[in-house]
Design a protein around this motif. Structure first.
Motif, PDB file in Angstrom:
ATOM      1  N   THR A  24       0.848  -1.189   0.000  1.00 53.92           N
ATOM      2  CA  THR A  24       0.000   0.000   0.000  1.00 53.92           C
ATOM      3  C   THR A  24       0.882   1.237   0.000  1.00 53.92           C
ATOM      4  OG1 THR A  24      -1.742  -1.138   1.235  1.00 53.92           O
ATOM      5  CG2 THR A  24      -1.789   1.267   1.248  1.00 53.92           C
ATOM      6  N   GLY A  25       0.500   2.240  -0.782  1.00 53.03           N
ATOM      7  CA  GLY A  25       1.334   3.432  -0.823  1.00 53.03           C
ATOM      8  C   GLY A  25       0.664   4.586  -1.533  1.00 53.03           C
ATOM      9  N   SER A  26       1.396   5.680  -1.640  1.00 55.23           N
ATOM     10  CA  SER A  26       0.891   6.894  -2.261  1.00 55.23           C
ATOM     11  C   SER A  26       2.037   7.597  -2.980  1.00 55.23           C
ATOM     12  CB  SER A  26       0.278   7.813  -1.198  1.00 55.23           C
ATOM     13  OG  SER A  26      -0.157   9.031  -1.765  1.00 55.23           O
ATOM     14  N   PRO A  27       2.420   7.106  -4.161  1.00 56.44           N
ATOM     15  CA  PRO A  27       3.467   7.793  -4.918  1.00 56.44           C
ATOM     16  C   PRO A  27       3.097   9.253  -5.147  1.00 56.44           C
ATOM     17  CG  PRO A  27       2.978   5.663  -5.894  1.00 56.44           C
ATOM     18  CD  PRO A  27       1.934   5.897  -4.847  1.00 56.44           C
ATOM     19  N   GLY A  28       4.069  10.127  -4.950  1.00 58.16           N
ATOM     20  CA  GLY A  28       3.796  11.545  -5.125  1.00 58.16           C
ATOM     21  C   GLY A  28       4.866  12.403  -4.480  1.00 58.16           C
ATOM     22  N   PHE A  29       4.508  13.657  -4.230  1.00 58.74           N
ATOM     23  CA  PHE A  29       5.440  14.664  -3.702  1.00 58.74           C
ATOM     24  C   PHE A  29       4.976  15.147  -2.342  1.00 58.74           C
ATOM     25  CE2 PHE A  29       5.760  19.413  -3.397  1.00 58.74           C
ATOM     26  CZ  PHE A  29       7.060  19.458  -2.923  1.00 58.74           C
ATOM     27  N   LEU A 194       5.610  12.698 -11.238  1.00 60.69           N
ATOM     28  CA  LEU A 194       6.665  12.026 -10.483  1.00 60.69           C
ATOM     29  C   LEU A 194       7.846  11.681 -11.383  1.00 60.69           C
ATOM     30  CD1 LEU A 194       7.507  10.747  -7.753  1.00 60.69           C
ATOM     31  CD2 LEU A 194       6.316   8.676  -8.471  1.00 60.69           C
ATOM     32  N   ARG A 195       7.558  11.110 -12.550  1.00 63.61           N
ATOM     33  CA  ARG A 195       8.639  10.753 -13.481  1.00 63.61           C
ATOM     34  C   ARG A 195       9.386  11.993 -13.958  1.00 63.61           C
ATOM     35  NH1 ARG A 195       4.528   7.104 -15.150  1.00 63.61           N
ATOM     36  NH2 ARG A 195       3.890   8.544 -16.798  1.00 63.61           N
ATOM     37  N   GLU A 196       8.648  13.086 -14.212  1.00 62.75           N
ATOM     38  CA  GLU A 196       9.280  14.329 -14.650  1.00 62.75           C
ATOM     39  C   GLU A 196      10.236  14.864 -13.581  1.00 62.75           C
ATOM     40  OE1 GLU A 196       7.965  18.804 -16.192  1.00 62.75           O
ATOM     41  OE2 GLU A 196       6.606  17.634 -14.910  1.00 62.75           O
ATOM     42  N   LEU A 197       9.800  14.849 -12.327  1.00 63.62           N
ATOM     43  CA  LEU A 197      10.620  15.391 -11.248  1.00 63.62           C
ATOM     44  C   LEU A 197      11.782  14.469 -10.877  1.00 63.62           C
ATOM     45  CD1 LEU A 197       7.709  16.945  -9.304  1.00 63.62           C
ATOM     46  CD2 LEU A 197       9.808  18.175  -9.832  1.00 63.62           C
ATOM     47  N   LEU A 207       6.217  22.485  -6.981  1.00 65.10           N
ATOM     48  CA  LEU A 207       5.108  23.316  -6.509  1.00 65.10           C
ATOM     49  C   LEU A 207       4.175  23.687  -7.663  1.00 65.10           C
ATOM     50  CD1 LEU A 207       7.127  25.556  -4.031  1.00 65.10           C
ATOM     51  CD2 LEU A 207       5.440  23.803  -3.425  1.00 65.10           C
ATOM     52  N   ARG A 208       4.741  23.933  -8.847  1.00 66.76           N
ATOM     53  CA  ARG A 208       3.893  24.229 -10.013  1.00 66.76           C
ATOM     54  C   ARG A 208       3.031  23.024 -10.361  1.00 66.76           C
ATOM     55  NH1 ARG A 208       8.540  26.550 -12.456  1.00 66.76           N
ATOM     56  NH2 ARG A 208       8.606  24.877 -14.006  1.00 66.76           N
ATOM     57  N   ARG A 209       3.635  21.855 -10.371  1.00 65.88           N
ATOM     58  CA  ARG A 209       2.871  20.645 -10.693  1.00 65.88           C
ATOM     59  C   ARG A 209       1.826  20.363  -9.608  1.00 65.88           C
ATOM     60  NH1 ARG A 209       4.410  21.955 -14.791  1.00 65.88           N
ATOM     61  NH2 ARG A 209       5.926  20.908 -16.163  1.00 65.88           N
ATOM     62  N   SER A 210       2.143  20.690  -8.365  1.00 65.90           N
ATOM     63  CA  SER A 210       1.177  20.508  -7.276  1.00 65.90           C
ATOM     64  C   SER A 210      -0.045  21.385  -7.483  1.00 65.90           C
ATOM     65  CB  SER A 210       1.843  20.827  -5.939  1.00 65.90           C
ATOM     66  OG  SER A 210       2.903  19.947  -5.678  1.00 65.90           O
ATOM     67  N   LEU A 211       0.166  22.609  -7.915  1.00 68.29           N
ATOM     68  CA  LEU A 211      -0.955  23.512  -8.159  1.00 68.29           C
ATOM     69  C   LEU A 211      -1.791  23.020  -9.337  1.00 68.29           C
ATOM     70  CD1 LEU A 211      -2.531  26.010  -7.522  1.00 68.29           C
ATOM     71  CD2 LEU A 211      -0.813  27.384  -8.735  1.00 68.29           C
ATOM     72  N   GLY A 235       6.923  29.416  -4.599  1.00 70.23           N
ATOM     73  CA  GLY A 235       5.803  28.712  -5.203  1.00 70.23           C
ATOM     74  C   GLY A 235       4.681  28.582  -4.208  1.00 70.23           C
ATOM     75  N   ALA A 236       3.498  28.166  -4.701  1.00 72.54           N
ATOM     76  CA  ALA A 236       2.331  28.022  -3.831  1.00 72.54           C
ATOM     77  C   ALA A 236       1.403  26.978  -4.417  1.00 72.54           C
ATOM     78  CB  ALA A 236       1.601  29.350  -3.672  1.00 72.54           C
ATOM     79  N   SER A 237       0.592  26.376  -3.555  1.00 70.15           N
ATOM     80  CA  SER A 237      -0.364  25.369  -3.999  1.00 70.15           C
ATOM     81  C   SER A 237      -1.409  25.168  -2.909  1.00 70.15           C
ATOM     82  CB  SER A 237       0.352  24.060  -4.337  1.00 70.15           C
ATOM     83  OG  SER A 237      -0.566  23.134  -4.895  1.00 70.15           O
TER      84      SER A 237
END
Length: 282
Positions: A24-29, A194-197, A207-211, A235-237
């Motif tokens: 179980t997991g949550s790939p991300g930032f 995720l792959r891009e970062l 932060l841009r991708r998060s927004l 940055g902001a989100s």
């Protein structure tokens, strides 16, 4: 025993439920944030759990920690929050980590950081209060979570974070994580981010991708403020999963409701002085 515990902001994520914590997991930032919750634990003679807090809370996390610790007697647990629970700063993960660590120290138990983090992660999964926050807090800084598993086993990639950054919180708005997770869709784009970062590990880009991710999920009103703030700061989100707008900056902002430092250490480092560790992570 008093223990200040860091929390975590999630910028984008893709939940991957499994049959066990290992799958179980949550790939991300995620971005770790310092001093989100202060936990105070004291032993009681009577076999009972007393829970107090400076904001309304669901006491189930404390009760699950109490069951895991299985004290000879009772425990008094008090929580002091920098931001109200449910505002996207990982207060449930921080509360579980802090209660287990401070409770074990108060009881004189010899446990490892891995044991604390794994039990907190299991509690989060059982209660449906989060998936990735314990992982981010475990590692500290800006983290790309690349797969499932226990916090100390998840494959991660680090995003460089410059010194002295602050997390500015604007208009924190509590929502119930379990309610939002039910029926959530459209998060697959997080895997592309995720792959891009992983190729270009840059905090401003994250932060841009998060927004963009928050806008895709429908947080359009909150995104208006976040886009304005993104021109004034690094940055902001919007903190997932909540409606809380945040910015990352070197400067203080009097308009912010809360101003907290980025957490640059790791969870094992901050609890290494509480007690001697002897139990392995299994």
């Amino acid at each position: 025993m008093k223990f200040p515990v860091p929390g975590a902001l999630t910028g984008f994520f893709h939940p991957q439920p499994g049959k066990t914590p290992k799958d179980t997991g949550s790939p991300g930032f995620g971005l770790a944030v310092d001093s989100v919750v202060t936990v105070r634990v004291r032993r009681l003679r009577a076999e009972r759990l007393r829970v107090r807090a400076d904001h309304p809370i669901d006491s189930r996390i404390a009760r699950k920690c109490y069951e895991v610790l299985d004290p000879d007697g009772g425990l008094s647990v008090r929580y002091e929050f920098s931001v109200p629970p449910g505002c996207g700063l990982g207060t449930s993960a921080a509360s579980a980590l802090g209660t287990l660590a401070a409770g074990a120290a108060e009881m004189g138990l010899e446990v490892s950081p891995e044991w604390v983090a794994r039990r907190a992660y299991e509690i989060e999964l059982e209660l449906g209060t989060g998936i990735g926050d314990v992982v981010t807090i475990w590692h500290g800084g800006a983290v790309l979570r690349a797969g499932p598993g226990y916090p100390d086993e998840v494959p991660i990639h680090r995003i460089p974070v410059e010194p002295d950054l602050r997390v500015l919180i604007y208009d924190p708005q509590p929502i119930e994580t379990r309610d939002v997770l039910d029926g959530l869709s459209g998060t697959e784009v997080a895997l592309r981010y995720l792959r891009e970062l992983e190729r270009h590990p840059d905090l401003e880009l994250a932060l841009r991708r998060s927004l963009e991710f928050a806008e895709r999920l429908g947080f359009s009103e909150e995104a208006k403020l976040a886009r304005k703030l993104s021109h004034e700061h690094l940055g902001a989100s919007i903190a997932m999963l909540s409606r809380t707008v945040f910015a990352v900056s070197w400067e203080h902002d009097p308009r912010a409701d809360v101003d907290l430092p980025v957490f640059y250490s790791s969870f094992p480092e901050i609890i290494s002085g509480i007690f001697e560790f002897s139990v392995d992570g299994d």
